[in-house]
Design a protein around this motif. Structure first.
Motif, short mmCIF file in Angstrom:
data_model
loop_
_atom_site.label_atom_id
_atom_site.label_comp_id
_atom_site.label_asym_id
_atom_site.label_seq_id
_atom_site.Cartn_x
_atom_site.Cartn_y
_atom_site.Cartn_z
N LEU A 147 -23.85 77.74 6.11
CA LEU A 147 -23.35 76.54 6.77
C LEU A 147 -23.51 75.30 5.91
CD1 LEU A 147 -24.57 77.15 10.44
CD2 LEU A 147 -22.35 77.67 9.40
N SER A 148 -24.54 75.26 5.05
CA SER A 148 -24.75 74.09 4.20
C SER A 148 -23.63 73.94 3.17
CB SER A 148 -26.10 74.19 3.48
OG SER A 148 -26.12 75.32 2.61
N ASN A 149 -23.01 75.06 2.81
CA ASN A 149 -21.90 75.03 1.86
C ASN A 149 -20.54 75.19 2.53
OD1 ASN A 149 -23.45 74.66 -0.45
ND2 ASN A 149 -23.87 76.84 -0.65
N GLY A 150 -20.53 75.18 3.87
CA GLY A 150 -19.27 75.29 4.61
C GLY A 150 -18.68 76.68 4.65
N ARG A 151 -19.48 77.69 4.33
CA ARG A 151 -18.99 79.06 4.39
C ARG A 151 -19.40 79.72 5.70
NH1 ARG A 151 -21.29 79.55 -0.99
NH2 ARG A 151 -22.67 81.15 -0.22
N PRO A 152 -18.62 80.69 6.15
CA PRO A 152 -17.52 81.37 5.43
C PRO A 152 -16.27 80.50 5.36
CG PRO A 152 -17.68 82.22 7.66
CD PRO A 152 -18.85 81.29 7.49
N TYR A 153 -15.49 80.74 4.29
CA TYR A 153 -14.22 80.06 4.12
C TYR A 153 -13.14 80.79 4.91
CZ TYR A 153 -16.46 77.83 0.06
OH TYR A 153 -17.30 77.13 -0.76
N SER A 154 -12.07 80.09 5.20
CA SER A 154 -10.93 80.69 5.90
C SER A 154 -9.97 81.32 4.90
CB SER A 154 -10.19 79.63 6.72
OG SER A 154 -11.03 79.07 7.70
N LEU A 155 -9.48 82.51 5.24
CA LEU A 155 -8.46 83.17 4.42
C LEU A 155 -7.08 82.69 4.86
CD1 LEU A 155 -7.48 85.36 2.41
CD2 LEU A 155 -7.60 87.00 4.30
N ARG A 156 -6.29 82.19 3.92
CA ARG A 156 -4.92 81.75 4.19
C ARG A 156 -4.02 82.34 3.11
NH1 ARG A 156 -7.00 80.68 8.24
NH2 ARG A 156 -7.25 78.68 9.31
N TYR A 157 -3.09 83.20 3.49
CA TYR A 157 -2.21 83.82 2.50
C TYR A 157 -0.81 84.02 3.08
CZ TYR A 157 -0.60 86.95 -1.23
OH TYR A 157 0.11 87.52 -2.27
N ILE A 158 0.17 83.34 2.48
CA ILE A 158 1.55 83.41 2.94
C ILE A 158 2.33 84.47 2.17
CG2 ILE A 158 3.71 82.11 3.20
CD1 ILE A 158 1.94 79.57 3.40
N GLY A 159 2.02 84.62 0.88
CA GLY A 159 2.75 85.57 0.05
C GLY A 159 3.94 84.93 -0.65
N SER A 160 4.01 83.61 -0.59
CA SER A 160 5.02 82.84 -1.32
C SER A 160 4.24 81.83 -2.17
CB SER A 160 5.94 82.11 -0.34
OG SER A 160 6.79 81.20 -1.02
N LEU A 161 4.31 81.98 -3.49
CA LEU A 161 3.48 81.17 -4.39
C LEU A 161 3.65 79.68 -4.14
CD1 LEU A 161 1.55 81.03 -6.83
CD2 LEU A 161 3.57 81.09 -8.31
N VAL A 162 4.88 79.22 -3.98
CA VAL A 162 5.12 77.80 -3.76
C VAL A 162 4.43 77.32 -2.48
CG1 VAL A 162 6.88 76.06 -3.29
CG2 VAL A 162 7.28 77.77 -5.05
#
Length: 339
Positions: A233-248
């Motif tokens: 929690l002190s480092n803000g983890r866990p991070y959220s996974l976000r993946y669209i599959g479009s590089l742009v």
């Protein structure tokens, strides 16, 4: 509200190029015009029956979509008409298109590397896609284009940008003097300055990667993904996974909100999958100009010397603190395995 259009902005910034006489400005204008045409076709794709496969594969062995072919044709047509571009390297063509001996383009001073429509697999499901472009100044003075004109390090880019076709259409570009974003106003048909002097946060709380390939990732990436998932929690983890599959789309979100995008080498793609010349180099140039960092995990993307037009490379890009952590893991685990 007073708008500043892309054309007005480009003219204002023309003085930043002492060697240019308006050619680069016109080239950027041509790309903007082609982007508006492609945006129109993307928006009406489902109605105009231009969704789906074209029935052929490109040089990458990937199935071409109808919009891939249409976008490729529109950008090539606009660049050829404009006369400032002497060579185009496109994802859709095995060989580059040399206009150095063509009427109207023989005096062109610029090389354009382009992915006309990135994220093709998302076209039929109405998810954001984009265009990526990179611009170099040719080294030779005249005549046939030479290999040294084309295979330049990313450090030599004079401009790079992307166009995002999403809930709104945006053109984001840099000429080495910061990054600016323009949103297409359909009521007047112009790209208007909406995101001046874009900067990526130094750190973030999201990571973007195709986690379905986890077992095939190199040790450093596996360790970083595990770190992202740990609770701290002190480092803000866990991070959220976000993946669209479009590089742009993935990198646009990453730049606005902070975070990291990773497409590493794997068991299936030993040299990585993304293309250096028209995906990684332009995105690296943009992100670095916005205060970010772009790496293979072992070396800076912009310092890689290309050996071939469709060369592939791993990519770790985003907020500098997060990218530096991945580089640290690569160095530590490589040192461990060589002992």
């Amino acid at each position: 509200m007073e708008y500043k259009t892309l054309g007005q902005f480009i003219i204002e910034k023309q003085a930043e190029f002492p060697f240019a006489k308006g050619e680069l400005s016109r080239l950027l204008r041509d790309l903007g015009i082609a982007a508006k045409v492609v945006n129109r076709e993307v928006n009406k794709a489902g109605l105009a029956e231009i969704l789906g496969s074209f029935g052929q594969t490109n040089v990458q062995g990937e199935e071409q979509q109808k919009l891939d072919v249409l976008a490729d044709q529109e950008f090539i047509s606009a660049l050829r008409r404009g006369g400032e571009c002497c060579y185009i390297a496109s994802e859709e063509h095995e060989e580059g298109l040399d206009f150095s001996s063509s009427e109207g383009s023989s005096d062109g001073k610029y090389i354009v590397c382009i992915d006309p429509l990135d994220g093709s697999s998302n076209i039929d499901v109405n998810i954001s896609i984009g265009t990526i472009f990179s611009i170099y100044r040719r080294k030779s003075i005249s005549g046939k284009i030479l290999e040294e004109d084309i295979l330049q390090q990313g450090l030599n880019q004079v401009a790079a940008g992307y166009i995002l076709y999403g809930s709104s259409t945006m053109l984001v570009y840099t000429t080495g003097h910061g990054v600016n974003g323009f949103t297409l106003d359909p009521s007047i048909g112009e790209f208007c300055l909406s995101h001046p002097a874009m900067r990526i946060p130094e750190n973030g709380n999201t990571y973007s990667i195709n986690q379905g390939n986890f077992v095939n990732f190199p040790p450093a990436i596996k360790e970083y993904v595990k770190l992202c998932q740990e609770e701290n929690l002190s480092n803000g983890r866990p991070y959220s996974l976000r993946y669209i599959g479009s590089l742009v789309a993935d990198l646009h979100r990453t730049m606005l909100k902070g975070g990291i995008f990773m497409y590493p080498e794997s068991v299936r793609h030993r040299k990585g999958k993304l293309r250096l010349m028209y995906e990684c180099n332009p995105m690296a140039f943009i992100l670095e100009q916005a205060g970010g960092k772009a790496s293979t995990g072992k070396e800076r993307i912009l310092e890689i010397q290309p050996e071939e037009l469709h060369q592939r490379t791993p990519l770790v890009i985003g907020s500098p603190i997060m990218v530096s952590m991945v580089e640290k893991l690569y160095a530590e685990l490589e040192e461990f395995t060589t002992k």
